[in-house]
Design a protein around this motif. Structure first.
Motif, short mmCIF file in Angstrom:
data_model
loop_
_atom_site.label_atom_id
_atom_site.label_comp_id
_atom_site.label_asym_id
_atom_site.label_seq_id
_atom_site.Cartn_x
_atom_site.Cartn_y
_atom_site.Cartn_z
N GLY A 45 0.80 -1.21 0.00
CA GLY A 45 0.00 0.00 0.00
C GLY A 45 0.83 1.25 0.00
N ALA A 46 1.82 1.31 -0.88
CA ALA A 46 2.72 2.46 -0.93
C ALA A 46 3.23 2.64 -2.35
N PRO A 47 3.70 3.85 -2.67
CA PRO A 47 4.35 4.02 -3.97
C PRO A 47 5.71 3.34 -3.95
N ALA A 48 6.16 2.86 -5.10
CA ALA A 48 7.52 2.32 -5.21
C ALA A 48 8.51 3.45 -4.98
N VAL A 49 9.67 3.12 -4.43
CA VAL A 49 10.65 4.15 -4.10
C VAL A 49 11.20 4.83 -5.35
N ILE A 50 11.23 4.09 -6.48
CA ILE A 50 11.69 4.63 -7.75
C ILE A 50 10.79 4.05 -8.84
N ASP A 51 10.66 4.74 -9.95
CA ASP A 51 9.67 4.40 -10.97
C ASP A 51 9.88 3.01 -11.58
N LYS A 52 8.83 2.49 -12.20
CA LYS A 52 8.82 1.11 -12.69
C LYS A 52 9.81 0.87 -13.83
N TYR A 53 10.06 1.88 -14.66
CA TYR A 53 11.00 1.67 -15.77
C TYR A 53 12.44 1.57 -15.27
N SER A 54 12.77 2.35 -14.27
CA SER A 54 14.10 2.24 -13.67
C SER A 54 14.27 0.87 -13.03
N ARG A 55 13.21 0.37 -12.36
CA ARG A 55 13.29 -0.94 -11.72
C ARG A 55 13.32 -2.07 -12.75
N ALA A 56 12.63 -1.88 -13.87
CA ALA A 56 12.69 -2.88 -14.95
C ALA A 56 14.11 -2.94 -15.53
N LYS A 57 14.73 -1.78 -15.68
CA LYS A 57 16.12 -1.73 -16.17
C LYS A 57 17.05 -2.45 -15.21
N MET A 58 16.86 -2.23 -13.90
CA MET A 58 17.66 -2.93 -12.89
C MET A 58 17.50 -4.44 -13.04
N ALA A 59 16.25 -4.88 -13.25
CA ALA A 59 15.96 -6.31 -13.33
C ALA A 59 16.61 -6.96 -14.55
N ILE A 60 16.53 -6.28 -15.70
CA ILE A 60 17.13 -6.82 -16.92
C ILE A 60 18.64 -6.91 -16.76
N LYS A 61 19.25 -5.87 -16.21
CA LYS A 61 20.69 -5.89 -15.97
C LYS A 61 21.06 -6.92 -14.91
N GLY A 62 20.10 -7.26 -14.04
CA GLY A 62 20.36 -8.22 -12.97
C GLY A 62 20.09 -9.67 -13.33
N GLY A 63 19.66 -9.93 -14.57
CA GLY A 63 19.50 -11.32 -15.01
C GLY A 63 18.15 -11.72 -15.54
N ALA A 64 17.13 -10.88 -15.41
CA ALA A 64 15.82 -11.20 -15.97
C ALA A 64 15.85 -11.01 -17.49
N ASP A 65 15.10 -11.84 -18.20
CA ASP A 65 15.05 -11.73 -19.66
C ASP A 65 13.90 -10.86 -20.13
#
Length: 443
Positions: A45-65
């Motif tokens: 029940g809170a906003p994400a600390v940083i926007d979803k596109y930045s977090r998606a970029k983190m995930a792809i760089k971290g190993g997600a396809d």
């Protein structure tokens, strides 16, 4: 080709998430990893600390396809519907073989048996649960106590010690894992559940882990003095606290050992430009909604009851922070998380009538792409060929892809994103592209 799926928030992405992806591929024998990730608002029940596109970029760089967005109505829902929305999305892709999640117990058999018992309880269990809720316990606490008593009374055939099952139900990742398993069963999905044990920082651990003292959760035992600082695992809660309490980018060095280098670079470059965002950044918007709507209007939102609406209208909400407001509204059987989710639903216009329609029509209605690894782009072609769900890569084209109910679901996602972007602009003066302008992350 084998594909493993995750249900994630990556708020933000850290070493524990990278470890999860690596171990999930090993445990499941998967070649590719697909993450279903909450967008700009998350399940507590809170906003994400940083926007979803930045977090998606983190995930792809971290190993997600591939990173797909979990629609906001499910991303901010209770554990049951959070799981149903995410599992339905993964199942409809048609290419995912397994669902891997972290758990405190790390025992898939124990979690599956617990899920089976909870799915086949009797009136005796329901009476116990109701009695504990009536005593003033929160639902999670009442369920833990009711299950223990239910098993002790011999009402269910189980090889699990009642106290052991109660302990399983007291841990947040175990509870989510059980919900994923129940969702797989409820949807008659062929997804194979797989779990990886959490061996370091707890889900709600407030302090960053110390590289000199942490026992890192890799295969086999390692000496504490041999642990690489880059492999320290701290909770997302601790990392968020450190980020929110820092005043300068240099102070982010405190979290450097807890996140991959690529994530650290993103966090440093965007610090005080687009994040951190907190619930307090939406306080005026939420208070406006609470003041402008009557009891019946408030009661139309998900997670709001008539009694809860009465409580909102009864109390003064002017001179308080969002944290203080949640404390004012809290009761013995209303958790702070439930209250924060309800306030988020009011903010985002997530109403019971539309949410019920989504649930009655198969839950998640599309796969919205946030990011993809360039060499894994063939996954989208496979989904388009055998999946049972439209794939959205451009919002402008969604009009032709979706039926009216799916468009309603998507409109809630767009509203949430644009409201989040407005909060970023108000706080930092940074104008983020709107959902029609922003392209997917390709790395």
């Amino acid at each position: 080709m084998k594909v493993v799926g995750f249900v994630t928030e990556y708020n933000p992405f850290h070493n524990g998430h990278k470890y999860h992806i690596e171990e999930a591929k090993k445990s499941s024998g998967a070649d590719y990893a697909i993450a279903v990730m909450s967008g700009d608002f998350v399940q507590r029940g809170a906003p994400a600390v940083i926007d979803k596109y930045s977090r998606a970029k983190m995930a792809i760089k971290g190993g997600a396809d591939l990173v797909l967005e979990l629609p906001v109505c499910y991303a901010t829902a209770s554990a049951e519907y959070f799981a149903l929305g995410a599992v339905s999305l993964l199942d409809k892709l048609g290419i995912v073989d397994s669902l891997c999640f972290g758990s405190e117990c790390g025992d898939i058999s124990l979690l599956e048996e617990t899920a089976g018992i909870l799915a086949n309880t009797t009136e005796a269990y329901d009476r116990l649960l109701f009695s504990y809720v009536k005593e003033g316990l929160t639902y999670p606490a009442a369920r833990e106590k009711a299950v223990t008593k239910y098993l002790q009374s011999g009402n269910a055939c189980s090889s699990i010690n009642p106290e052991q099952m109660g302990k399983v139900l007291s841990s947040p990742n175990n509870i989510l894992g059980i919900e994923y398993i129940q969702a797989i069963q409820a949807l008659s999905s062929f997804l194979q559940p797989v779990t990886i044990p959490r061996k370091t920082a707890g889900y709600h651990e407030m302090e960053l882990s110390d590289p000199a003292h942490i026992d890192h959760c890799t295969a086999g035992e390692q000496r504490k003095d041999s642990i690489s600082p880059s492999r320290v695992i701290s909770s997302a809660t601790a990392i968020r606290n450190a980020v929110q309490n820092s005043r300068e980018a240099d102070a982010l060095s405190l979290i450097a050992a807890s996140v991959p280098d690529s994530v650290y670079d993103i966090l440093v470059s965007h610090y005080h430009k687009t994040y951190p965002i907190t619930g307090e950044d939406f306080a005026s918007m939420i208070k406006y909604k609470l003041l402008s709507q009557d009891r019946d209007q408030l009661n139309s939102y998900v997670d709001i009851t008539g009694d809860f609406a009465d409580r909102i209208k009864k109390h003064s909400i002017y001179a308080c922070t969002m944290e203080e407001l949640a404390q004012i509204l809290k009761t013995k059987n209303l958790t702070l998380t439930r209250i924060n989710r309800a306030l988020t639903h009011i903010l985002l216009n997530i109403r019971k009538d539309s949410f019920d329609q989504f649930n009655q029509n198969g839950y998640t209605a599309y796969a919205r792409v946030l990011g993809i690894k360039k060499e894994s782009s063939h996954l989208l072609r496979r989904i388009a060929g055998i999946g049972r769900i439209p794939v959205i890569t451009k919002i402008a084209k969604a009009e032709k892809q979706l039926d009216p109910l799916a468009k309603q679901m998507l409109s809630e996602d767009l509203f949430a994103a644009h409201l989040y972007n407005q909060a970023v602009y108000e706080k930092y003066g940074t104008l983020l592209p709107n959902e029609y302008q922003k392209g997917i992350i390709i790395i």
